[in-house]
Design an enzyme around this catalytic site. Structure first.
Site, PDB file in Angstrom:
ATOM      1  N   SER A  31      61.792 -18.150  27.949  1.00  0.00           N
ATOM      2  CA  SER A  31      61.557 -18.745  29.258  1.00  0.00           C
ATOM      3  C   SER A  31      62.690 -18.345  30.214  1.00  0.00           C
ATOM      4  CB  SER A  31      61.441 -20.271  29.121  1.00  0.00           C
ATOM      5  OG  SER A  31      60.994 -20.861  30.309  1.00  0.00           O
ATOM      6  N   ASP A  34      49.961 -19.205  27.049  1.00  0.00           N
ATOM      7  CA  ASP A  34      51.044 -19.549  27.973  1.00  0.00           C
ATOM      8  C   ASP A  34      50.591 -19.219  29.385  1.00  0.00           C
ATOM      9  OD1 ASP A  34      53.348 -19.883  29.443  1.00  0.00           O
ATOM     10  OD2 ASP A  34      54.579 -18.517  28.250  1.00  0.00           O
ATOM     11  N   HIS A  44      53.174 -22.545  26.766  1.00  0.00           N
ATOM     12  CA  HIS A  44      54.529 -22.029  26.978  1.00  0.00           C
ATOM     13  C   HIS A  44      55.495 -22.510  25.904  1.00  0.00           C
ATOM     14  CE1 HIS A  44      57.806 -20.288  29.197  1.00  0.00           C
ATOM     15  NE2 HIS A  44      58.419 -21.452  29.330  1.00  0.00           N
TER      16      HIS A  44
END
Length: 403
Positions: free
Chosen positions: A178, A343, A376
């Protein structure tokens, strides 16, 4: 485990306490790095910031796992995401397990029997590194709203000073998921000679307009909280918890996939029947409120504003008329890029965009698109295919450096 100089004032990581299991030290599994204690590193030399100002005198919280070899060639830097910290693996005395403990440890994909792993808490955070809650050197009062806006590039420059302290000229790998993946990418662009391998997981070379919009709504929730007091709420002995709760609820929705939410909650009611009220009716509402309440207890609102804005600003292609291919042309690293099919915060298309730019420059790239249902957050979870890919890649790194 290397010996660390410990600052007794260093606190445990509330993020880990809130989001990860607890293990008494006596019952730690054999593949844990064990009991760890963070080190507070102080830097007196001013740090120039991208906004034109500088940070004069600052602290960074650091944890290390494994042993740095004589050549100092087996170091791996793990960069953290929004609400994580330096506590990557192992367990603190209070029982908090590191946020990527399933990834880092003896015999794990990032094997601490072979690699020396470093976790650094970024500037502006609320887990011990200098940030809005820290005393301003001129007043002794918390920085609050006066803490400078920081960027991914500023974090990387600060992390480079940590590497210098250890005498590390080149990392075997810089890795993150991320926002951590953005930092890893930035490392390969800003310090190409210091990164042998770059591992970018569930990330993106820049935020989409939709992602910036999510961040703006979350920030607006905090800024409009009456307890925010222009960012100087510390002096009022209050905390903008209402805004933080809403910000976290918004963010949490984007971390989960529609499939995952349907499987976990569906349209299940909290009670036996609907009650025709605006109180919690559905289980998913209860879950989001719980996540919001938990987050508001341990996280700092000013930190949330700073980190989401750093996310917004990251765009290495901006200086190259929007061309990511040109932006990555001078990199020297080999890359592992991983995305997850469900995601939608940082969709696989964003990872493929980075892969294409690297291939256009004939850079060595390994790309894995993992079919996982967890959205995610999949980058934090233990998935056999995902971990096998990372393990194989680090095996290759180990062979290259003789670890």
């Amino acid at each position: 485990m290397t010996e660390l100089q410990v600052d007794p004032a260093a606190s445990a990581d509330p993020a880990a306490a809130a989001d990860t299991p607890r293990h008494p030290a006596a019952t730690l599994p054999p593949d844990s790095v064990g009991l760890v204690v963070p080190e507070r590193m102080h830097f007196a030399e001013p740090l120039p910031l991208r906004n034109g100002s500088q940070l004069v005198g600052y602290d960074l919280m650091v944890e290390t796992y494994g042993t740095l070899n004589a050549e100092r060639s087996n170091a791996v830097l793990i960069c953290h995401a929004l609400n994580a910290s330096h506590h990557v693996a192992g367990v603190h005395a209070e029982g908090e397990v590191g946020w990527w403990d399933n990834m880092v440890g003896p015999g794990k994909p990032v094997d601490t029997n072979r690699f020396f792993v470093i976790g650094v808490n970024n500037l502006g955070s609320c887990f011990g590194s200098t940030g809005p809650m820290s005393p301003h050197p001129q007043t002794g009062q918390p920085y609050g709203a006066r803490f400078p806006v920081v960027t991914v590039e500023d974090w990387v420059n600060a992390q480079a000073r940590v590497a210098d302290r250890f005498g590390i000229r080149q990392f075997a790998a810089v890795m993150g998921g991320s926002l951590g993946g953005m930092q890893a990418l930035a490392w390969s662009l800003m310090y190409p000679e210091r990164v042998r391998h770059c591992v970018v997981v569930a990330s993106t070379p820049k935020l989409s307009a939709q992602n910036i919009a999510f961040n703006e709504v979350a920030r607006s929730a905090i800024l409009s909280d009456p307890d925010f007091h222009g960012g100087d709420y510390y002096a009022h002995n209050v905390k903008p918890k209402r805004g933080l709760r809403v910000a976290r609820m918004i963010g949490h929705i984007t971390y989960l996939s529609d499939e995952d939410m349907a499987e976990k909650f569906g349209r299940e009611l909290k009670a036996e029947d609907i009650r025709f009220s605006f109180d919690v009716e559905f289980q998913v509402e209860s879950y989001l409120r719980y996540q919001g309440d938990k987050f508001a207890e341990y996280f700092d609102a000013n930190t949330y504003l700073l980190i989401t804005r750093a996310l917004d600003y990251f765009d290495p292609a901006l200086a190259y008329e929007g061309s990511l291919t040109r932006a990555v042309a001078h990199t020297r690293a080999s890359y592992l890029v991983v995305s997850f099919t469900t995601d939608w915060r940082f969709a696989p298309a964003r990872s493929r965009e980075l892969v294409k730019a690297l291939l256009d420059n004939k850079r060595p790239v390994t790309y894995g698109e993992i079919d996982a249902p967890h959205g995610h957050d999949a980058f934090l979870l233990e998935d056999a295919r995902y971990h096998a890919l990372v393990r194989a890649y680090y095996e290759r790194i180990a062979q290259e450096i003789g670890a």
